[in-house]
Every structure is written in C-alpha cells, then in structure tokens.
Design an enzyme around this catalytic site. Structure first.
Site, mmCIF file in Angstrom:
data_model
loop_
_atom_site.group_PDB
_atom_site.id
_atom_site.type_symbol
_atom_site.label_atom_id
_atom_site.label_comp_id
_atom_site.label_asym_id
_atom_site.label_seq_id
_atom_site.Cartn_x
_atom_site.Cartn_y
_atom_site.Cartn_z
ATOM 1 N N HIS A 104 20.800 28.463 42.946
ATOM 2 C CA HIS A 104 19.870 27.331 42.939
ATOM 3 C C HIS A 104 18.725 27.634 43.905
ATOM 4 O O HIS A 104 18.969 28.087 45.030
ATOM 5 C CB HIS A 104 20.611 26.054 43.357
ATOM 6 C CG HIS A 104 19.729 24.848 43.323
ATOM 7 N ND1 HIS A 104 19.350 24.246 42.133
ATOM 8 C CD2 HIS A 104 19.120 24.148 44.309
ATOM 9 C CE1 HIS A 104 18.558 23.224 42.408
ATOM 10 N NE2 HIS A 104 18.397 23.130 43.717
ATOM 11 N N THR A 136 31.068 22.779 40.838
ATOM 12 C CA THR A 136 32.019 21.667 40.798
ATOM 13 C C THR A 136 31.399 20.594 39.895
ATOM 14 O O THR A 136 30.264 20.770 39.440
ATOM 15 C CB THR A 136 32.243 21.094 42.215
ATOM 16 O OG1 THR A 136 30.994 20.576 42.692
ATOM 17 C CG2 THR A 136 32.790 22.131 43.180
ATOM 18 N N LEU A 139 26.479 17.957 40.580
ATOM 19 C CA LEU A 139 25.334 18.834 40.312
ATOM 20 C C LEU A 139 24.882 19.554 41.579
ATOM 21 O O LEU A 139 24.522 18.907 42.566
ATOM 22 C CB LEU A 139 24.174 17.997 39.740
ATOM 23 C CG LEU A 139 22.867 18.756 39.492
ATOM 24 C CD1 LEU A 139 23.034 19.770 38.369
ATOM 25 C CD2 LEU A 139 21.734 17.789 39.187
HETATM 26 C C1 GRF Z 1 16.233 30.490 39.130
HETATM 27 O O1 GRF Z 1 15.223 30.031 39.986
HETATM 28 C C2 GRF Z 1 17.567 29.907 39.525
HETATM 29 O O2 GRF Z 1 17.704 29.724 40.900
HETATM 30 C C3 GRF Z 1 17.549 28.577 38.820
HETATM 31 O O3 GRF Z 1 16.913 28.811 37.598
HETATM 32 C C4 GRF Z 1 16.067 29.941 37.717
HETATM 33 C C5 GRF Z 1 16.525 30.918 36.692
HETATM 34 O O4 GRF Z 1 15.676 32.039 36.627
HETATM 35 N N1 GRF Z 1 18.878 28.055 38.677
HETATM 36 P P1 GRF Z 1 16.104 33.280 35.752
HETATM 37 O O5 GRF Z 1 16.394 32.764 34.347
HETATM 38 O O6 GRF Z 1 17.315 33.900 36.382
HETATM 39 O O7 GRF Z 1 14.910 34.173 35.759
#
Ligand code: GRF
Length: 204
Positions: A104, A136, A139
């Site tokens: 995230h 989990t 979210l």
């Molecule tokens: C990333 O910024 C990730 O942290 C978030 O969604 C984005 C996905 O980017 N959950 P990618 O598809 O891996 O390029």
C-alpha cells in the site's frame, strides 16, 4: 500473485527472482481485469496467467472461493496482492491464513484506501511512504511486515509523489516477501517479531 492493472510491483518481484535476490517461484498471476497491462509482464517471464472476473458470480464469496481454488490447485503457499483492486473475502482469508500480503502506498495506518498519495498531500504530511502488510478483513489494516519512508517535497503533485513512492515499493516488496518466506518470525498481536531477537534495539 493477484493484480488488476499496471503490474510494476509484479515486475519488481519477477526481477528480484531472476536476479536471485528472492528465492521464490511465481506459480500464477491472476487478474480480475482481462486486459490488465501487468499480465504482459507475467507472459514475457513465462509465468502462467489467469483472468477471473469478479463480476457475474451469484454471491460475492463465490469469486473468492474460485480464487482460492485456483491458487490451491497450484500449491501456492503465499499470495501477493499488487494493485489488486478488490477487497479480499473470507474464503481467501480462511484458505491462506497469514499468507496473503499487500503493498500500500502510504505509511499505514495513515491513509488507507484509494488515492493514498493524494490523501497524504491533502493532509500535509512531510513524510509519506509505503507499507507491506498481511491482509485481514479490515481494508489495509493487517499486521505490518515492513515500511519505507519517502520525503514529501514542497512542489509534489500526486503523480510525482506516487512515482517516488513506487521506486521504494519496488525494493520493499521483494525484501518483505523474502522476510516472510524465510520464516523465523511470529506475530505478537499486530507486531511481527523475529524469533532470533535480531530486531530488538540494542540495550532495549
Ligand atoms: C501501487 O502503488 C501499490 O502500492 C498499490 O497499487 C499500486 C499498484 O501498482 N496497492 P502496480 O500495479 O504494482 O504498478
């Protein structure tokens, strides 16, 4: 791995494996979006791809049951989400206890949910970052495996900040997956503790 879009974190994991920084095999990349650009990274690396739409199931859990069935059929031991834009439901959580990871783009627990980088800018934080955590039912709320901090610059836009966070994500995710796969850790409440005590502060 589960993706929905661009797949740059998938590519980072593929490269880490190719460069032997990560001792793992990606058994399958599943996307809930048929034309997710990230699927091409998997195909080029010779990794099996599957598209399973989240639409058209009689019940919401049926989608998760199908994901779990396909992953189990391939003897997957760890599930990595990267830009997978669906909440993970009970059937998946039960099938893979403490074995689903997500990345995230914020320093959780700050700014869960969508547009985390814009949330961080709007809030006015000086330090943003990225987090890899266990999934989990809550979210972006599971126990944290590792984090990287990124300074916010005065002239940052959501795009410029996202790009710098993404650079960190690409290093953080393979390292966090390696940590989890290496074992020698346990969860004490929400805290990931190394069994050998290596993460204890000196004198602490
Ligand atoms: C990333 O910024 C990730 O942290 C978030 O969604 C984005 C996905 O980017 N959950 P990618 O598809 O891996 O390029």
């Amino acid at each position: 791995m589960l993706i929905s879009g661009r797949g740059s974190n998938l590519l980072a994991l593929i490269r880490a494996i190719q460069e032997r920084r990560l001792d793992a095999t990606i058994a399958v990349v599943i996307s809930n979006v048929a034309d997710a650009p990230g699927l091409e990274h998997a195909r080029l690396a010779g990794i099996e791809t599957l598209c399973i739409s989240h639409r058209g199931w009689p019940q919401r859990d049926d989608f998760d049951r199908e994901l779990a069935r396909q992953l189990r059929a391939r003897q997957v031991s760890l599930v990595c989400l990267a830009g997978f834009m669906r909440l993970v439901g009970r059937p998946m959580l039960d099938a893979f206890p403490h074995a689903i990871l997500n990345i995230h783009p914020s320093l959780l627990p700050a700014f869960p949910g969508v547009d985390a980088q814009q949330q961080a800018l709007d809030y006015g934080v000086r330090i943003a970052g990225a987090t890899v955590h266990f999934v989990t039912p809550e979210l972006d709320g599971g126990p944290i495996i590792d984090q990287r901090a990124v300074d916010v610059q005065p002239d940052d836009t959501a795009a410029s900040l996202s790009a710098r966070i993404l650079e960190q994500e690409h290093q953080l995710y393979p390292a966090a997956v390696a940590t989890v796969l290496a074992g020698g850790w346990y969860l004490q409440g929400r805290r990931l503790v190394r069994s050998d005590g290596a993460d204890r502060h000196a004198g602490g």
